[in-house]
Enzyme design. Sequence first.
Site, short mmCIF file in Angstrom:
data_model
loop_
_atom_site.label_atom_id
_atom_site.label_comp_id
_atom_site.label_asym_id
_atom_site.label_seq_id
_atom_site.Cartn_x
_atom_site.Cartn_y
_atom_site.Cartn_z
N GLY A 46 0.87 -1.17 0.00
CA GLY A 46 0.00 0.00 0.00
C GLY A 46 0.90 1.21 0.00
O GLY A 46 1.75 1.34 -0.86
N GLU A 47 0.75 2.04 1.01
CA GLU A 47 1.61 3.21 1.14
C GLU A 47 2.16 3.22 2.56
O GLU A 47 1.40 3.35 3.52
CB GLU A 47 0.78 4.47 0.84
CG GLU A 47 1.59 5.72 0.72
CD GLU A 47 2.70 5.62 -0.31
OE1 GLU A 47 2.44 5.16 -1.44
OE2 GLU A 47 3.85 5.98 0.01
N SER A 48 3.48 3.05 2.66
CA SER A 48 4.05 2.83 4.00
C SER A 48 3.88 4.01 4.93
O SER A 48 3.74 3.84 6.14
CB SER A 48 5.52 2.43 3.89
OG SER A 48 6.26 3.43 3.22
N CYS A 78 5.94 -5.48 0.02
CA CYS A 78 6.10 -4.11 -0.47
C CYS A 78 6.03 -3.09 0.67
O CYS A 78 6.93 -3.07 1.51
CB CYS A 78 5.10 -3.85 -1.59
SG CYS A 78 5.67 -2.59 -2.72
N ARG A 105 13.00 3.16 -0.23
CA ARG A 105 11.65 3.23 -0.82
C ARG A 105 11.72 3.70 -2.27
O ARG A 105 12.62 4.43 -2.63
CB ARG A 105 10.78 4.21 -0.03
CG ARG A 105 10.49 3.75 1.38
CD ARG A 105 9.62 4.78 2.09
NE ARG A 105 8.38 5.01 1.35
CZ ARG A 105 7.67 6.14 1.43
NH1 ARG A 105 8.07 7.12 2.19
NH2 ARG A 105 6.56 6.25 0.74
N ILE A 134 5.44 -2.74 -7.76
CA ILE A 134 4.72 -1.47 -7.90
C ILE A 134 5.35 -0.44 -6.96
O ILE A 134 5.31 -0.60 -5.74
CB ILE A 134 3.22 -1.63 -7.54
CG1 ILE A 134 2.57 -2.70 -8.43
CG2 ILE A 134 2.49 -0.30 -7.70
CD1 ILE A 134 1.17 -3.08 -8.01
N ARG A 135 5.94 0.58 -7.54
CA ARG A 135 6.71 1.56 -6.74
C ARG A 135 7.47 0.82 -5.64
O ARG A 135 7.38 1.14 -4.46
CB ARG A 135 5.78 2.62 -6.15
CG ARG A 135 5.26 3.60 -7.22
CD ARG A 135 4.20 4.55 -6.69
NE ARG A 135 3.00 3.83 -6.32
CZ ARG A 135 2.50 3.74 -5.11
NH1 ARG A 135 3.10 4.33 -4.10
NH2 ARG A 135 1.41 3.05 -4.87
N HIS A 170 4.47 -7.88 -5.18
CA HIS A 170 3.07 -8.15 -4.80
C HIS A 170 2.63 -9.54 -5.23
O HIS A 170 1.96 -9.69 -6.26
CB HIS A 170 2.15 -7.12 -5.48
CG HIS A 170 2.14 -5.78 -4.81
ND1 HIS A 170 1.18 -5.42 -3.89
CD2 HIS A 170 2.98 -4.75 -4.92
CE1 HIS A 170 1.43 -4.19 -3.47
NE2 HIS A 170 2.51 -3.75 -4.08
N GLU A 172 0.27 -11.26 -4.25
CA GLU A 172 -1.19 -11.42 -4.20
C GLU A 172 -1.86 -10.97 -5.50
O GLU A 172 -3.06 -11.17 -5.68
CB GLU A 172 -1.77 -10.66 -3.00
CG GLU A 172 -1.90 -9.15 -3.16
CD GLU A 172 -0.57 -8.39 -3.08
OE1 GLU A 172 0.50 -9.03 -3.04
OE2 GLU A 172 -0.62 -7.15 -3.11
N1 GLN Z 1 6.02 3.00 -2.61
C1 GLN Z 1 5.24 2.52 -1.51
C2 GLN Z 1 5.82 2.99 -0.19
O1 GLN Z 1 6.86 3.52 -0.13
C3 GLN Z 1 5.15 1.03 -1.50
C4 GLN Z 1 4.42 0.56 -2.72
C5 GLN Z 1 3.65 -0.67 -2.57
O2 GLN Z 1 3.39 -1.17 -1.48
N2 GLN Z 1 3.23 -1.17 -3.68
O3 GLN Z 1 5.18 2.80 0.80
#
Ligand code: GLN
Length: 192
Positions: A46-48, A78, A105, A134-135, A170, A172
């Site tokens: 997600g987004e840390s 991630c 990150r 993903i990112r 990911h 999942e």
């Molecule tokens: N870029 C996100 C972060 O720094 C992580 C991306 C992800 O979980 N797909 O939290």
Amino acid sequence: MRAGVLALQGAFREHIRALRALGAEAVEIRLPAELDEVDGLIIPGGESTAMRKLMADFGFIGPLREFAATGKPVFGTCAGLIVMAERLGGRRQELLNLIDIDVERNAYGRQVDSREADIHGEALGPEPFHAVFIRAPQILGAGPGVEPLSRYRGSVVLARQKNILAATFHPELTDDTRIHGLFLQLFDRKAR
Ligand code: GLN
């Protein structure tokens, strides 16, 4: 055997689906007290930064550390890997501190938000695993207690330290459940 998926933010539904596809009982975890009802936990991507804040606001930090300290398996993917790491860009991060890795990150640059690649590793069996990044974070370094399970372009993308499993991608988001299978294997082993 019951697995929880931290459901504060991010791709938790897809993990529930992957666990159920393997026949495991899987539940969403939204409150620290719910950790008492599961034998292992996934911290999703997600987004840390958002996840870190929500974990603190909901009082998850101490309970998650205790959960992992009992030897129950925890799998971070991630952003979930980022919040479990001991270090971010070489500096100690005061958070869950569950795995002895140093993480950067968004390491693959802004232009390439997402990439897919086949990865390999003995733990995965003979077939490659199609990994969706993903990112994605990059593991810059790992302590001696960390077992690398797969690498992509020279850096570790899947690793295990005792009962802690971590992936920079990911698993999942594909139908391939082998990595969730590795997580479920840790339940049997008591992973110590
Ligand atoms: N870029 C996100 C972060 O720094 C992580 C991306 C992800 O979980 N797909 O939290």
